[in-house]
Write an enzyme that holds these catalytic residues in place. Structure first.
Site, PDB file in Angstrom:
ATOM      1  N   ARG A 259       0.848  -1.186   0.000  1.00 51.01           N
ATOM      2  CA  ARG A 259       0.000   0.000   0.000  1.00 51.01           C
ATOM      3  C   ARG A 259       0.889   1.244   0.000  1.00 51.01           C
ATOM      4  O   ARG A 259       1.917   1.290   0.685  1.00 51.01           O
ATOM      5  CB  ARG A 259      -0.903   0.027   1.229  1.00 51.01           C
ATOM      6  CG  ARG A 259      -1.940   1.150   1.155  1.00 51.01           C
ATOM      7  CD  ARG A 259      -2.779   1.261   2.412  1.00 51.01           C
ATOM      8  NE  ARG A 259      -3.686   2.387   2.297  1.00 51.01           N
ATOM      9  CZ  ARG A 259      -4.168   3.072   3.312  1.00 51.01           C
ATOM     10  NH1 ARG A 259      -3.827   2.752   4.563  1.00 51.01           N
ATOM     11  NH2 ARG A 259      -4.994   4.081   3.120  1.00 51.01           N
ATOM     12  N   HIS A 260       0.490   2.244  -0.765  1.00 48.49           N
ATOM     13  CA  HIS A 260       1.229   3.495  -0.873  1.00 48.49           C
ATOM     14  C   HIS A 260       1.388   4.193   0.479  1.00 48.49           C
ATOM     15  O   HIS A 260       0.725   3.847   1.468  1.00 48.49           O
ATOM     16  CB  HIS A 260       0.503   4.440  -1.830  1.00 48.49           C
ATOM     17  CG  HIS A 260      -0.898   4.765  -1.362  1.00 48.49           C
ATOM     18  ND1 HIS A 260      -1.167   5.685  -0.369  1.00 48.49           N
ATOM     19  CD2 HIS A 260      -2.095   4.262  -1.735  1.00 48.49           C
ATOM     20  CE1 HIS A 260      -2.460   5.749  -0.159  1.00 48.49           C
ATOM     21  NE2 HIS A 260      -3.063   4.882  -0.964  1.00 48.49           N
TER      22      HIS A 260
ATOM     23  N   ASN B 193      -5.639  10.395   3.829  1.00 46.09           N
ATOM     24  CA  ASN B 193      -5.484   9.249   4.734  1.00 46.09           C
ATOM     25  C   ASN B 193      -5.496   9.730   6.177  1.00 46.09           C
ATOM     26  O   ASN B 193      -6.204   9.185   7.026  1.00 46.09           O
ATOM     27  CB  ASN B 193      -4.160   8.527   4.497  1.00 46.09           C
ATOM     28  CG  ASN B 193      -4.113   7.700   3.237  1.00 46.09           C
ATOM     29  OD1 ASN B 193      -3.036   7.499   2.687  1.00 46.09           O
ATOM     30  ND2 ASN B 193      -5.234   7.208   2.749  1.00 46.09           N
TER      31      ASN B 193
ATOM     32  N   GLN C  11     -10.481   8.060  -0.526  1.00 43.77           N
ATOM     33  CA  GLN C  11      -9.798   8.611  -1.701  1.00 43.77           C
ATOM     34  C   GLN C  11     -10.278   8.008  -3.007  1.00 43.77           C
ATOM     35  O   GLN C  11     -10.562   8.726  -3.956  1.00 43.77           O
ATOM     36  CB  GLN C  11      -8.278   8.382  -1.570  1.00 43.77           C
ATOM     37  CG  GLN C  11      -7.666   9.243  -0.494  1.00 43.77           C
ATOM     38  CD  GLN C  11      -6.171   9.031  -0.360  1.00 43.77           C
ATOM     39  OE1 GLN C  11      -5.423   9.977  -0.313  1.00 43.77           O
ATOM     40  NE2 GLN C  11      -5.737   7.798  -0.258  1.00 43.77           N
TER      41      GLN C  11
ATOM     42  N   ARG D 119       0.076   8.981  -5.756  1.00 44.02           N
ATOM     43  CA  ARG D 119       0.540   8.527  -4.437  1.00 44.02           C
ATOM     44  C   ARG D 119       1.218   7.170  -4.518  1.00 44.02           C
ATOM     45  O   ARG D 119       2.156   6.893  -3.767  1.00 44.02           O
ATOM     46  CB  ARG D 119      -0.622   8.502  -3.444  1.00 44.02           C
ATOM     47  CG  ARG D 119      -1.808   7.636  -3.828  1.00 44.02           C
ATOM     48  CD  ARG D 119      -2.980   7.891  -2.883  1.00 44.02           C
ATOM     49  NE  ARG D 119      -4.160   7.062  -3.114  1.00 44.02           N
ATOM     50  CZ  ARG D 119      -5.165   7.377  -3.898  1.00 44.02           C
ATOM     51  NH1 ARG D 119      -5.139   8.523  -4.578  1.00 44.02           N
ATOM     52  NH2 ARG D 119      -6.218   6.574  -4.020  1.00 44.02           N
TER      53      ARG D 119
ATOM     54  N   GLU E 255      -6.990   2.128  -7.629  1.00 45.74           N
ATOM     55  CA  GLU E 255      -7.856   1.925  -6.480  1.00 45.74           C
ATOM     56  C   GLU E 255      -9.316   1.784  -6.935  1.00 45.74           C
ATOM     57  O   GLU E 255      -9.699   2.260  -8.019  1.00 45.74           O
ATOM     58  CB  GLU E 255      -7.723   3.094  -5.500  1.00 45.74           C
ATOM     59  CG  GLU E 255      -8.623   3.032  -4.275  1.00 45.74           C
ATOM     60  CD  GLU E 255      -8.411   1.808  -3.383  1.00 45.74           C
ATOM     61  OE1 GLU E 255      -8.594   0.674  -3.870  1.00 45.74           O
ATOM     62  OE2 GLU E 255      -8.087   2.001  -2.193  1.00 45.74           O
TER      63      GLU E 255
ATOM     64  N   HIS F 227      -3.053   0.082  -3.733  1.00 46.33           N
ATOM     65  CA  HIS F 227      -3.978   0.760  -2.821  1.00 46.33           C
ATOM     66  C   HIS F 227      -4.678  -0.246  -1.921  1.00 46.33           C
ATOM     67  O   HIS F 227      -4.913  -1.390  -2.307  1.00 46.33           O
ATOM     68  CB  HIS F 227      -5.010   1.538  -3.631  1.00 46.33           C
ATOM     69  CG  HIS F 227      -4.399   2.433  -4.651  1.00 46.33           C
ATOM     70  ND1 HIS F 227      -4.046   3.731  -4.380  1.00 46.33           N
ATOM     71  CD2 HIS F 227      -4.039   2.200  -5.945  1.00 46.33           C
ATOM     72  CE1 HIS F 227      -3.508   4.280  -5.471  1.00 46.33           C
ATOM     73  NE2 HIS F 227      -3.488   3.367  -6.432  1.00 46.33           N
TER      74      HIS F 227
END
Length: 203
Positions: A6-7, A13, A19, A56, A81, A138
């Site tokens: 995950r970023h 966040n 998002q 991201r 995502e 994501h």
């Protein structure tokens, strides 16, 4: 072998805002998280980095690749995502208030996310001919894709922290989950099944 990462953290966040496809950049904490996480992938086992096209994820991939001296070998639209439609930009508590049944206008159906996730894994594997690849994507996408492999309901999977890693392997003509958020699969599966049983009892 693919590590689904995950970023790093974004301002949304941090604020607990959904998002989806909204292209929110990493914040300073997210960049520091990526730099700190790189050491976990040192040692020569991992050979390339790929990512979702969203900024991201791409920036997280760039930080990891630079720290590890690895090539970035592509971005894959399949890693995007899940789209949350009208819910993007608001908090999960607001989502529960506005759409208690989670039927959100414009939301990408879960089964479509998992299907493109599987397509993405196969395409990355085919493009990299058995190499071990870091895949920056994501949280929602990773949850749906892992659940498609393991057969569990995505809603019973844990929430993934920024820079957490879940490893999958293609062997014997099938994908297998080896770890979930850094926890060995068998241990994580027990927790997932416990949550599923609790949800069933509460229903």
């Amino acid at each position: 072998m693919l590590a689904l990462i995950r970023h790093g953290q974004t301002d949304w966040n941090f604020a607990g805002r959904l998002q989806g496809r909204t292209d929110i950049p990493l914040n300073a904490v997210g960049r520091a998280q990526a730099r700190a996480a790189a050491s976990a992938y040192a040692g020569g086992y991992w050979e390339a980095v790929v990512s979702s096209p969203l900024g991201r994820a791409r920036e997280t991939a760039e930080i990891l690749a630079d720290a590890l001296d690895l090539p970035i070998t592509g971005t894959y639209d399949e890693l995007l995502e899940q789209e949350y439609g009208e819910a993007e930009g608001i908090s999960w508590s607001e989502v529960a208030t506005h759409w208690p049944d989670r039927v959100i206008p414009g939301k990408e159906p879960d089964h479509e996310v998992s299907a493109r996730g599987m397509r993405g894994l196969h395409r990355i594997a085919a493009d990299h001919e058995g190499r071990h690849v870091l895949v920056v994507a994501h949280g929602g996408f990773i949850r749906q894709t892992l659940a498609a492999i393991s057969g569990h309901e995505p809603r019973h999977y844990p929430r993934f922290e920024n820079l957490s890693s879940s490893v999958v392997q293609y062997a014997n003509a099938a994908w297998h989950v080896r770890s979930i958020g850094g926890v060995p699969y068998l241990e994580a599966a027990v927790a997932i099944e416990r949550r599923a049983a609790e949800a069933e009892r509460a229903a």
